[in-house]
Write a protein that holds these residues in place. Structure first.
Motif, short mmCIF file in Angstrom:
data_model
loop_
_atom_site.label_atom_id
_atom_site.label_comp_id
_atom_site.label_asym_id
_atom_site.label_seq_id
_atom_site.Cartn_x
_atom_site.Cartn_y
_atom_site.Cartn_z
N SER A 42 45.56 26.09 -1.55
CA SER A 42 45.78 26.49 -0.17
C SER A 42 47.21 26.92 0.10
O SER A 42 47.45 27.80 0.92
CB SER A 42 45.37 25.37 0.79
OG SER A 42 46.16 24.22 0.57
N ARG A 95 49.16 28.55 -2.01
CA ARG A 95 49.24 29.93 -2.51
C ARG A 95 48.62 30.90 -1.51
O ARG A 95 49.21 31.93 -1.19
CB ARG A 95 48.55 30.04 -3.86
CG ARG A 95 48.60 31.45 -4.43
CD ARG A 95 47.90 31.52 -5.79
NE ARG A 95 47.93 32.85 -6.30
CZ ARG A 95 48.94 33.40 -6.97
NH1 ARG A 95 50.03 32.69 -7.19
NH2 ARG A 95 48.87 34.63 -7.41
N LYS A 96 47.47 30.55 -0.99
CA LYS A 96 46.79 31.42 0.00
C LYS A 96 47.66 31.59 1.25
O LYS A 96 47.78 32.68 1.79
CB LYS A 96 45.44 30.83 0.40
CG LYS A 96 44.39 30.98 -0.66
CD LYS A 96 43.07 30.40 -0.18
CE LYS A 96 42.02 30.44 -1.25
NZ LYS A 96 40.76 29.86 -0.81
N ARG A 97 48.26 30.51 1.70
CA ARG A 97 49.10 30.57 2.90
C ARG A 97 50.33 31.44 2.67
O ARG A 97 50.68 32.28 3.50
CB ARG A 97 49.53 29.16 3.31
CG ARG A 97 50.30 29.12 4.62
CD ARG A 97 50.51 27.70 5.10
NE ARG A 97 51.33 26.90 4.23
CZ ARG A 97 52.64 26.76 4.35
NH1 ARG A 97 53.29 27.36 5.32
NH2 ARG A 97 53.32 26.01 3.50
N LEU A 134 50.69 33.90 0.47
CA LEU A 134 50.25 35.29 0.36
C LEU A 134 49.92 35.85 1.74
O LEU A 134 50.27 37.00 2.05
CB LEU A 134 49.05 35.41 -0.58
CG LEU A 134 49.34 35.12 -2.06
CD1 LEU A 134 48.03 35.03 -2.84
CD2 LEU A 134 50.27 36.15 -2.66
N ALA A 135 49.28 35.05 2.59
CA ALA A 135 48.95 35.49 3.94
C ALA A 135 50.19 35.74 4.79
O ALA A 135 50.17 36.58 5.70
CB ALA A 135 48.05 34.46 4.62
#
Length: 87
Positions: free
Chosen positions: A33, A35-37, A39-40
């Protein structure tokens, strides 16, 4: 062991840069999560990042990426690999 500056190739992590430095993201070492945050938030490979300023106690640090300002803790910034501009 972490070094306090860029190695001979000009690759370092975002947490080692001082205000006024410009770099380009080459990778994110975070997983899941986080990494996703990241990138977002625009911390994607190829994006230019300017170090704006650090808080009075040194954490968090403000960065400009993709035209907006973003604050990251130094621990999070340490997961972002960058190449110094002009390297």
């Amino acid at each position: 062991m972490k070094s306090n500056s860029a190695d001979h190739t000009g690759i370092t992590s975002l947490d080692h840069l001082e205000p006024g430095c410009r770099s380009r993201i080459i990778g994110i070492r975070a997983f899941g999560s986080l990494r996703k945050r990241m990138l977002a938030m625009g911390m994607v490979p190829g994006a230019e990042v300017d170090v704006i300023r650090a808080a009075p106690l040194g954490d968090p640090v403000e960065y400009r990426v993709k035209g907006y300002c973003l604050s990251l803790r130094r621990a999070e910034a340490g997961l972002v690999e960058v190449a110094l501009e002009g390297q």
